[in-house]
Design an enzyme around this catalytic site. Structure first.
Site, PDB file in Angstrom:
ATOM      1  N   THR A   8     -19.230 -95.081  35.215  1.00 46.12           N
ATOM      2  CA  THR A   8     -19.113 -96.075  34.237  1.00 46.12           C
ATOM      3  C   THR A   8     -19.079 -97.561  34.932  1.00 46.12           C
ATOM      4  O   THR A   8     -19.094 -97.720  36.198  1.00 46.12           O
ATOM      5  CB  THR A   8     -17.419 -96.022  33.713  1.00 46.12           C
ATOM      6  OG1 THR A   8     -16.642 -96.008  34.846  1.00 46.12           O
ATOM      7  CG2 THR A   8     -17.291 -94.600  33.013  1.00 46.12           C
ATOM      8  N   SER A   9     -19.308 -98.705  34.084  1.00 45.90           N
ATOM      9  CA  SER A   9     -19.247 -99.966  34.510  1.00 45.90           C
ATOM     10  C   SER A   9     -18.043-100.400  35.027  1.00 45.90           C
ATOM     11  O   SER A   9     -18.173-101.452  36.022  1.00 45.90           O
ATOM     12  CB  SER A   9     -19.828-100.818  33.488  1.00 45.90           C
ATOM     13  OG  SER A   9     -21.190-100.349  32.990  1.00 45.90           O
ATOM     14  N   THR A  10     -17.012-100.114  34.531  1.00 52.98           N
ATOM     15  CA  THR A  10     -15.804-100.785  34.941  1.00 52.98           C
ATOM     16  C   THR A  10     -14.611 -99.924  35.101  1.00 52.98           C
ATOM     17  O   THR A  10     -14.895 -98.668  34.739  1.00 52.98           O
ATOM     18  CB  THR A  10     -15.185-101.928  33.941  1.00 52.98           C
ATOM     19  OG1 THR A  10     -15.140-100.973  32.570  1.00 52.98           O
ATOM     20  CG2 THR A  10     -16.182-102.961  33.697  1.00 52.98           C
TER      21      THR A  10
END
Length: 185
Positions: A8-10
């Site tokens: 996931t990006s964050t």
């Protein structure tokens, strides 16, 4: 061996991250590489997953956008995997590169994904331009310039630029610009 990769990006995308790990485990992945990092950042776990795979293995991801940032990047990953004799599966698309159709679909879908991203970025740029033209988008307030007097006072006390920056929580470059405004273009 079936090897999984989750990303996931964050850090606040915890539910999506957990869902990927759960799905990969349910698919029989014996080893899962996982990371929470932007697609444009250094992705050490992706590199480790590709490096870990051996001939006959399959690298599995739940979604294409979890794997590659562009068609070029996707191509490089697939080229590396193919050279090692490793297959690729993308679960939500039903793509499996052990078949010629799977390889074709992966390339087509990668092209569509890149097109979609470029269109989104273009719309974003147009929105920002429109907001700027309407006077609604002014960008971030220049925090260091607001502290220019404090910076000059600390410099007069004999503090170095690094110590001033540390004390005020700003960058050394910001201190330099506040002390030397005439050099700015």
């Amino acid at each position: 061996m079936i090897v999984g990769y989750a990303r996931t990006s964050t850090l606040d995308q915890e539910a999506g991250f957990e869902a990927q790990v759960r799905d990969l485990t349910a698919l029989g992945c014996e080893r899962i590489f996982k990371e929470q990092v932007s697609s444009v950042g250094k992705r050490t776990e992706l590199d480790a997953a590709v490096d870990f795979c051996r001939e006959g293995d399959t690298l599995v991801v739940t979604k294409l956008d979890r794997l590659a940032r562009s068609v070029t990047h996707l191509g490089k990953i697939i080229e590396t995997l193919e050279a090692k004799g490793v297959a690729m599966r993308i679960v939500n698309l039903g793509v499996d590169t052990t078949t010629p159709t799977g390889k074709l679909m992966l390339n087509v879908l990668g092209g569509v994904a890149q097109f979609e991203r470029e269109m989104m970025l273009e719309r974003q740029r147009e929105g920002i331009k429109s907001a700027k033209d309407a006077g609604k988008y002014k960008g971030r307030k220049p925090t260091a310039q607001a502290k220019a007097d404090e910076i000059k006072a600390l410099k007069a006390e004999g503090l170095s630029m690094a110590k001033i920056a540390s004390k005020l929580g700003i960058g050394v470059g910001s201190v330099h610009r506040a002390l030397n405004p005439a050099k700015q273009a």
